[in-house]
Structures are given as C-alpha cells and as structure tokens.
Design a protein around this motif. Structure first.
Motif, mmCIF file in Angstrom:
data_model
loop_
_atom_site.group_PDB
_atom_site.id
_atom_site.type_symbol
_atom_site.label_atom_id
_atom_site.label_comp_id
_atom_site.label_asym_id
_atom_site.label_seq_id
_atom_site.Cartn_x
_atom_site.Cartn_y
_atom_site.Cartn_z
ATOM 1 N N ILE A 64 32.993 50.708 33.726
ATOM 2 C CA ILE A 64 33.451 49.316 33.814
ATOM 3 C C ILE A 64 34.950 49.226 33.551
ATOM 4 N N ALA A 65 35.384 49.863 32.458
ATOM 5 C CA ALA A 65 36.792 49.759 32.069
ATOM 6 C C ALA A 65 37.705 50.584 32.962
ATOM 7 N N GLY A 66 37.172 51.644 33.546
ATOM 8 C CA GLY A 66 38.009 52.536 34.333
ATOM 9 C C GLY A 66 37.958 52.302 35.824
ATOM 10 N N ALA A 67 37.454 51.153 36.244
ATOM 11 C CA ALA A 67 37.292 50.875 37.676
ATOM 12 C C ALA A 67 38.516 50.187 38.264
ATOM 13 N N THR A 68 39.683 50.424 37.690
ATOM 14 C CA THR A 68 40.889 49.713 38.106
ATOM 15 C C THR A 68 41.211 49.942 39.577
ATOM 16 N N LEU A 69 41.293 51.218 39.996
ATOM 17 C CA LEU A 69 41.643 51.526 41.383
ATOM 18 C C LEU A 69 40.580 51.031 42.352
ATOM 19 N N THR A 70 39.321 51.286 42.006
ATOM 20 C CA THR A 70 38.227 50.883 42.893
ATOM 21 C C THR A 70 38.211 49.377 43.097
ATOM 22 N N GLU A 71 38.329 48.622 42.027
ATOM 23 C CA GLU A 71 38.294 47.166 42.136
ATOM 24 C C GLU A 71 39.530 46.630 42.861
ATOM 25 N N THR A 72 40.663 47.291 42.696
ATOM 26 C CA THR A 72 41.871 46.849 43.385
ATOM 27 C C THR A 72 41.763 47.084 44.886
ATOM 28 N N VAL A 73 41.303 48.271 45.293
ATOM 29 C CA VAL A 73 41.191 48.602 46.714
ATOM 30 C C VAL A 73 40.186 47.697 47.417
ATOM 31 N N PHE A 74 39.086 47.390 46.743
ATOM 32 C CA PHE A 74 38.037 46.575 47.358
ATOM 33 C C PHE A 74 38.191 45.085 47.063
ATOM 34 N N ALA A 75 39.270 44.699 46.374
ATOM 35 C CA ALA A 75 39.466 43.303 45.970
ATOM 36 C C ALA A 75 38.220 42.797 45.244
ATOM 37 N N PHE A 76 37.703 43.661 44.370
ATOM 38 C CA PHE A 76 36.455 43.360 43.662
ATOM 39 C C PHE A 76 36.766 42.534 42.414
ATOM 40 N N PRO A 77 36.101 41.403 42.233
ATOM 41 C CA PRO A 77 36.418 40.511 41.105
ATOM 42 C C PRO A 77 35.751 40.935 39.806
ATOM 43 N N GLY A 78 36.204 42.062 39.238
ATOM 44 C CA GLY A 78 35.608 42.570 38.009
ATOM 45 C C GLY A 78 36.616 42.685 36.884
ATOM 46 N N MET A 79 36.169 43.282 35.779
ATOM 47 C CA MET A 79 37.002 43.381 34.584
ATOM 48 C C MET A 79 37.943 44.576 34.619
ATOM 49 N N GLY A 80 37.646 45.572 35.464
ATOM 50 C CA GLY A 80 38.437 46.783 35.470
ATOM 51 C C GLY A 80 39.906 46.549 35.753
ATOM 52 N N LYS A 81 40.196 45.805 36.838
ATOM 53 C CA LYS A 81 41.595 45.561 37.189
ATOM 54 C C LYS A 81 42.187 44.373 36.445
ATOM 55 N N MET A 82 41.352 43.622 35.741
ATOM 56 C CA MET A 82 41.860 42.449 35.035
ATOM 57 C C MET A 82 42.859 42.847 33.949
ATOM 58 N N LEU A 83 42.621 43.962 33.270
ATOM 59 C CA LEU A 83 43.543 44.383 32.223
ATOM 60 C C LEU A 83 44.920 44.707 32.803
ATOM 61 N N ILE A 84 44.946 45.439 33.928
ATOM 62 C CA ILE A 84 46.213 45.767 34.576
ATOM 63 C C ILE A 84 46.888 44.506 35.094
ATOM 64 N N ASP A 85 46.115 43.620 35.717
ATOM 65 C CA ASP A 85 46.680 42.365 36.224
ATOM 66 C C ASP A 85 47.266 41.534 35.089
ATOM 67 N N SER A 86 46.598 41.534 33.942
ATOM 68 C CA SER A 86 47.070 40.746 32.800
ATOM 69 C C SER A 86 48.356 41.332 32.225
ATOM 70 N N ILE A 87 48.440 42.659 32.167
ATOM 71 C CA ILE A 87 49.668 43.294 31.697
ATOM 72 C C ILE A 87 50.815 42.985 32.641
ATOM 73 N N ARG A 88 50.539 43.049 33.945
ATOM 74 C CA ARG A 88 51.573 42.785 34.950
ATOM 75 C C ARG A 88 52.060 41.336 34.873
ATOM 76 N N ALA A 89 51.150 40.412 34.560
ATOM 77 C CA ALA A 89 51.510 38.995 34.499
ATOM 78 C C ALA A 89 51.967 38.565 33.114
ATOM 79 N N ALA A 90 52.040 39.513 32.158
ATOM 80 C CA ALA A 90 52.405 39.201 30.771
ATOM 81 C C ALA A 90 51.459 38.161 30.174
ATOM 82 N N ASN A 91 50.181 38.251 30.556
ATOM 83 C CA ASN A 91 49.163 37.375 29.987
ATOM 84 C C ASN A 91 48.678 38.025 28.686
ATOM 85 N N ASN A 92 49.451 37.826 27.631
ATOM 86 C CA ASN A 92 49.213 38.539 26.378
ATOM 87 C C ASN A 92 47.852 38.239 25.767
#
Length: 500
Positions: free
Chosen positions: A432-460
C-alpha cells in the motif's frame, strides 16, 4: 502471551510517537512555510491587495498551527476588555492601548500594521515544541454531550441514548455531541461504525483545502452519488447526502432546505456527500491485498520448485530470471506490464478509463504490485529451504526413507510457513505504502502516491497524517505477524521464558 502483547503495544506507541514527532519537527522547521501557497490559486489572486494577502497568509498559518493571529476586529475586541475606548482606527491613541495590551498578555505576541489601511493586528509565533504538544493533545477526540458549546442555542438537549432512528435504524445517537450517530451499522465496510473516538490529524491545505486529513483519506471520491435517502422528517427523496455523517450545525446558520429535511428543531444538519468511487484507503487496500496474494501464489511455488530441482537447469534459469527482474527498474516493469495488458488483454491502461465500478480497473495495478514482489520472495524462499535441507530433522527424515518430495511437502514447507505467515501483514502494508510509481502511472486514486503529492504540494498536515497512519499500520502489522506465527506453530511462545 498477554504480557508480551502489552509490552509490545507500549513499545509500539513509543515508536509511533518518535517517528511522528521527528517527522513533524523536520517538516515544520525545515520546509519553508511560503511553499504552501505555491499551488493556492486564491493566494495568487491577492497579489494586488496587500492587506487581504497578509490577512490570508496569517489565517492559513494560524489554521496550520504556525502562529496565533488576531485580526483588527479581534484585537479590538480583546483590548476593549481592558480599555473600552479603543477602536480599530489607525491612530496614536489606539496604538498605545494596543501596545499596553500586547505587553500585558506577553508570551511573544507582536503588534503589527497592515500595509494599506495601517490598521493594527497581532501575531504570536508558536514554538515547535508547543505545536508538537498541541498535535498530540488534540489527536484523540472523544465525543460527548458537552462537546458543542453554542451560545446561540442554550436549550440544546444533552444526552447519549439508543434509538430506532427514522433515517438509519437502530443507532447510538447523541445530542450536544459533534456527531449525531455515534455508533451505527450499515452495509458498507467495515459495517459497524463509530464516531465516539476519532483521530484529529489536522486540516489539509492547500490540496483538499480545509478538509480534515482523515476525511480526505477515508471519504469517497469521484462524482457525487445520488440515492434514495429518508430524512428525519420522514421525507424520502433522491439525494447525494450521506445521512450517516450528520454533525452539529448552529440553528442560526440553518436554511429552509435544512429545516425541510431535518425539522425546525434539529440542529444536526451538516453532512458529507456520497461519492461513486471508494476512498483512497479502501482502493489501496484492494490492490495491496490482491497484490500480496499474487506474489505469494507465484513466488512460493516457484521457490519450492527451485529448491526441489536445485542444481539443475531449471534452478539456474529461474535464479537468473529472478535476479534479472530484481535488477530491472520498477518503472520498466510497470510500463511493460501496462502495455502488454492493454494491447493483448484489452485491460485499461489508466484507472479513470473504466472507473472504480469496473473490476478490470484494478487488475493491472494489483498484478504489478504482486509481480514486483515475486523475485525477492522466490529467491528468499529458495535460500531458506536450501538452508533447512541441512537441518537435523531433514537428515532424520531422509534416514527414515522419505523421498525429497515428501520431505519438501511435509517438513520443509510446513516449517517455512512460520516466517512466511509472519510477513504477510507487513507485505500488505508495504504494497500500500510503496505503490507510488504504480498509482502514478495508472492515475490510481490511492494512498501510495498521496504522500509524494503532499510533499510536492507542501501539504504539511497531510504529510504528518500519512506518516502517522503508515507508521501505525506497519507496527501493528509486526504484532499481527507475531500472533500469526503462534497460530501456525503453537510451539512458539511469545513470552520472556519462551522466547520472542
């Protein structure tokens, strides 16, 4: 066993505290706070109005816990308690009153002025240790009949009782509480729901602005979903309202529609919306669990066969293939499987094509998560079984005349199930936590890429919330793994005498 679980839980709480606190300190001290506005369209529109821009900044900083902020009117109301003659006008006499008031309250408050109007306002930088304390002090929210303190509604009844509610059936309902339905049952996973004890992980900003972090992760996604809803007044209509989410709303803010649906005397009219797609956490768990099943179904038999035919061409070829897949970048595997599944099997190469209602949307993301784990699992299982082949119990089995196939099936595989089972909960969390690449490539609405997206958006706030959740789930998974070991092999005792 009980002593071990209690000790493990205490150590787990300490670990969660240390990881979350360290992350909090890093994020809120090293990340420039101005970065949180880079994706805020409203902030960029205020460039030509300095006063409104300053007020907006301070309001957001206050909401995120960086500082305390008194607007001109709030500062005037505070200072008027000691000197009723004060106004919001920018003159010397008011400045003197405000300075005296700021000195009297101390604690680092500073008197400031807006650039255009020259009116006064005050701010206080909240020290990091105080912010960390506030985070933990407000982390666990317990709902009770005195949570709501609304001066405009002094006659609000206060109780918690079991009722057969017109809208949801039998439920533990409250009045004076934040939530109307404190415990209820419906057909949605996990079926039994409660609002008595909730987590407050902060408010998301700038993405998912002003929505609680936990709500962002657990609420549905996509379009609003309409269905037949029975309101407390007995009226049944088509609506997207999630009737189970009713929370308190001051009667002074209620409109005609609220009164028509809930009654003139019912203040629990604030609701959330039903959505067509499942929540982030639900979507991630689906592909995470399926991915782990796929990895074990493919990896364990392959590792067993490699051990069974150790030293043969099959073992050499399989080991080479698994080593190659481990060396191959994950992103390459993702794109190869994505293209193959799309062109040959007609599966969607992006989640939004068919959406959450079609199970085919989950096949490729789940398969990739499972397939990526197969090489490591197969090689580890082979190495474990090869090591076990030189054990005393295996030599004894051979001496009894058992064949290699019988030894593998009845002894090696059975003993190997203990470490395998103990790793299943952790494997699910990792998927679940390590699905960053998979969820990003498939535009999958999960928690894996949410952490990276939040860091990128400075959503502390979202970063801290996700770290807290992932850390908690990881530590819980370790405990569940230990318990599963004792179920598979009763000889294992989780105690100081029996070993840990």
């Amino acid at each position: 066993m009980k002593k071990y679980i209690i000790e493990r839980l205490l150590r787990s709480l300490v670990s969660i505290f240390l990881v979350t606190t360290l992350t909090y300190a890093i994020v809120f001290s090293l990340v420039p706070r101005k970065l949180i506005f880079k994706q805020d369209a409203n902030y960029n529109k205020l460039a030509k109005t300095p006063d409104m821009k300053t007020n907006y900044e301070n309001t957001i900083f206050e909401r995120m816990g960086y500082l305390e902020y008194y607007t001109s009117k709030e500062l005037q109301a505070k200072a008027a308690k000691t000197n009723p003659t004060v106004t919001t006008e920018a003159n010397a006499s008011n400045e003197k009153i405000y300075q005296d008031y700021i000195k009297s309250i101390g604690r680092g408050w500073q008197l400031k002025r807006f650039e255009e109007s020259k009116e006064f306002y005050a701010t206080r930088e909240i020290p990091l240790y105080e912010r960390v304390w506030n985070f933990y002090a407000n982390l666990i929210q317990i709902d009770h009949p005195w949570r709501v303190q609304d001066k405009s509604n002094p006659d609000l009844p206060r109780y918690i009782r079991l009722e057969n509610d017109k809208s949801v059936g039998w439920a533990l309902v409250g009045s004076g509480t934040i939530h109307k339905y404190l415990v209820y049952v419906n057909g949605q996973f996990p079926y039994l729901h409660q609002n008595l004890i909730t987590l407050n992980l902060g408010t998301s900003y700038p993405t998912y602005g002003n929505i609680p972090v936990l709500q962002v992760i657990t609420q549905g996604q996509g379009r609003a979903k309409t269905e037949q809803v029975t309101f407390p007044t007995g009226v049944t209509k088509t609506s997207s309202v999630n009737i189970y989410s009713r929370t308190y709303k001051s009667p002074s803010q209620a409109d005609a529609r609220d009164k028509a649906n809930y009654g003139a005397d019912d203040p629990y009219t604030a609701t959330q919306t039903n959505f067509t797609d499942p929540s982030m956490i639900s979507s991630s768990f689906k592909i995470g669990i399926i991915g782990v099943i796929i990895s074990y179904v493919l990896g364990l038999p392959l590792g067993l066969l490699m051990t069974r035919f150790k030293g043969t061409w099959f073992d050499s070829l399989s080991t080479s293939a698994m080593t190659f897949l481990l060396a191959l970048p994950s992103v390459a595997v993702i794109y190869i499987v994505r293209q193959t599944g799309s062109s040959i099997f007609g599966l969607p190469n992006a989640f939004p094509i068919l959406g959450a209602a079609d199970m085919r949307s989950y096949i490729l993301p789940a398969f990739i998560l499972g397939f990526l784990a197969v090489p490591g699992l197969a090689l580890w299982f082979r190495r474990y079984l090869v090591d076990q082949q030189s054990s005393d119990y295996v030599r004894f089995a051979r001496a009894k005349g058992l064949s290699e196939a019988e030894i593998s099936k009845k002894h090696l595989f059975k003993n190997a199930m203990v470490p395998i089972v103990s790793g299943i909960p952790g494997a699910i969390i990792f998927a679940i936590a390590g699905a960053t690449l998979t969820e990003t490539v498939f535009a999958f609405p999960g928690m894996g890429k949410m952490l990276i997206d939040s860091i990128r958006a400075a959503n502390n706030a979202m970063v801290i919330g996700l770290v807290f959740i992932f850390t908690s789930l990881s530590i819980i998974s370790l405990l569940l793994g230990d318990i599963l070991m004792t179920i598979i092999d009763p000889r294992i005792k989780l105690s100081s005498k029996g070993g840990k």
